[in-house]
Design an enzyme around this catalytic site. Structure first.
Site, PDB file in Angstrom:
ATOM      1  N   GLY A   1       0.826  -1.209   0.000  1.00 22.97           N
ATOM      2  CA  GLY A   1       0.000   0.000   0.000  1.00 22.97           C
ATOM      3  C   GLY A   1       0.861   1.261   0.000  1.00 22.97           C
ATOM      4  O   GLY A   1       0.618   2.208  -0.760  1.00 22.97           O
ATOM      5  N   HIS A   2       1.918   1.263   0.832  1.00 27.14           N
ATOM      6  CA  HIS A   2       2.827   2.422   0.855  1.00 27.14           C
ATOM      7  C   HIS A   2       3.557   2.551  -0.483  1.00 27.14           C
ATOM      8  O   HIS A   2       3.759   3.659  -0.999  1.00 27.14           O
ATOM      9  CB  HIS A   2       3.882   2.264   1.951  1.00 27.14           C
ATOM     10  CG  HIS A   2       3.333   2.263   3.347  1.00 27.14           C
ATOM     11  ND1 HIS A   2       3.290   1.141   4.129  1.00 27.14           N
ATOM     12  CD2 HIS A   2       2.822   3.259   4.108  1.00 27.14           C
ATOM     13  CE1 HIS A   2       2.778   1.429   5.306  1.00 27.14           C
ATOM     14  NE2 HIS A   2       2.480   2.713   5.328  1.00 27.14           N
TER      15      HIS A   2
ATOM     16  N   SER B   1      -2.293  -3.104   5.970  1.00 25.34           N
ATOM     17  CA  SER B   1      -2.010  -2.217   7.095  1.00 25.34           C
ATOM     18  C   SER B   1      -0.801  -2.771   7.832  1.00 25.34           C
ATOM     19  O   SER B   1      -0.636  -3.999   7.930  1.00 25.34           O
ATOM     20  CB  SER B   1      -3.220  -2.201   8.043  1.00 25.34           C
ATOM     21  OG  SER B   1      -2.833  -1.738   9.319  1.00 25.34           O
TER      22      SER B   1
END
Ligand code: PAF
Length: 282
Positions: A36-37, A185
């Site tokens: 995600g990052h 996450s």
């Protein structure tokens, strides 16, 4: 990729790019990086010539008893991922660099920071708004990229940038999900195998709510109830909130129309997870 820890080194890199007329994109993170990052970094590199990523586990956005001490930290692995992911400059400040001796200035956003995360985690958004303002002032990017998984944080940062006339564009990128829909996450690493299985119910709840809306449901209460019913089907999940709110101010609504967000926060064991779907309704 260069790595710097001091604000002077950071400024000289950014200044040298500015002299070459290169634009700067910025992705602030707390590390423990995942796909995600990396998507945020890729997005930033499409929007700017040079990409700065910061890794700073910001103590002021964690309340007493929250997971600051056990927040995953993995500097070497993060650095490798960023190197491969197209980051040009990694800013890794010490706490004393960001919060200098005698630090006593905070940035407080009212709406849209008041409810939901703001109520569940008092002081959280003050910590986020303060550190993001500092980082934006230090990096002075033309664009900063944030993930849509933290939808309320994104709304708070957009409001803060608008209200304080900060000269930066705020861009966002969709949530990256695991194959069963769980939002990526850093905190997923804390889940046991059973908790990880239970966590997939968050995506099921949001998907089923979206389906009902697509089929014509316009009562926010019915959607809230539906979200809760699916989540309550998982014994390991404790619901903190499962809401339907207006996208720009995060206030609850009765009838669904315009831009809405369905934010969800749950506890699974000792891990707290958040997720949301955003929708445009005619
Ligand atoms: O979303 C995060 O990782 C953090 O809240 C942020 C924006 C880096 C501020 O510490």
């Amino acid at each position: 990729m260069e790595t710097v820890r001091s604000t002077n080194e950071l400024s000289s890199w950014v200044e040298s790019w500015r002299l070459e007329n290169r634009t700067v994109g910025f992705v602030p993170t707390m590390g423990a990086l995942h796909e995600g990052h990396l998507e945020l970094v890729r997005h930033a590199s499409q929007l700017a010539d040079r990409v700065v990523v910061s890794i700073f586990v910001n103590p002021t956005q964690f309340g007493p008893g929250e997971d600051f001490a056990r927040y995953p930290r993995n500097e070497d692995q993060d650095s490798e991922l960023l190197q491969e992911g197209g980051c040009h400059l990694l800013f890794l400040p010490e706490t004393s660099t960001i919060y200098q001796e005698g630090h006593s200035t905070c940035v407080e956003v009212d709406t849209p920071a008041k409810r939901l995360e703001g109520e569940s985690r008092p002081g959280h958004f003050r910590g986020v708004a303060t550190v993001v303002t500092q980082l934006l002032n230090l990096v002075r990017p033309s664009v900063a990229v944030f993930g849509q998984k933290d939808a309320q944080q994104l709304a708070v940062i957009r409001r803060l940038v608008r209200d304080l006339h900060l000269p930066v564009e705020i861009a966002s990128h969709p949530t990256v999900r695991e194959p069963d829909g769980l939002a990526m996450s850093s905190r997923n690493a804390n889940l046991s195998a059973d908790e990880r299985t239970a966590a997939a119910a968050i995506y099921r709840a949001l998907s089923s709510a979206r389906q009902r809306i697509e089929q014509g449901e316009r009562s926010a209460e019915a959607i809230r109830r539906g979200l809760r019913e699916v989540l309550e089907g998982e014994l390991l999940i404790d619901i903190e909130y499962a809401e339907v709110v207006e996208a720009d101010n995060f206030e609850p609504i009765r009838r669904l129309r315009g831009s809405i967000v369905m934010p969800v926060a749950v506890r699974i064991g000792t891990t707290r997870l958040i997720d949301n779907f955003s929708l445009e309704i005619d």
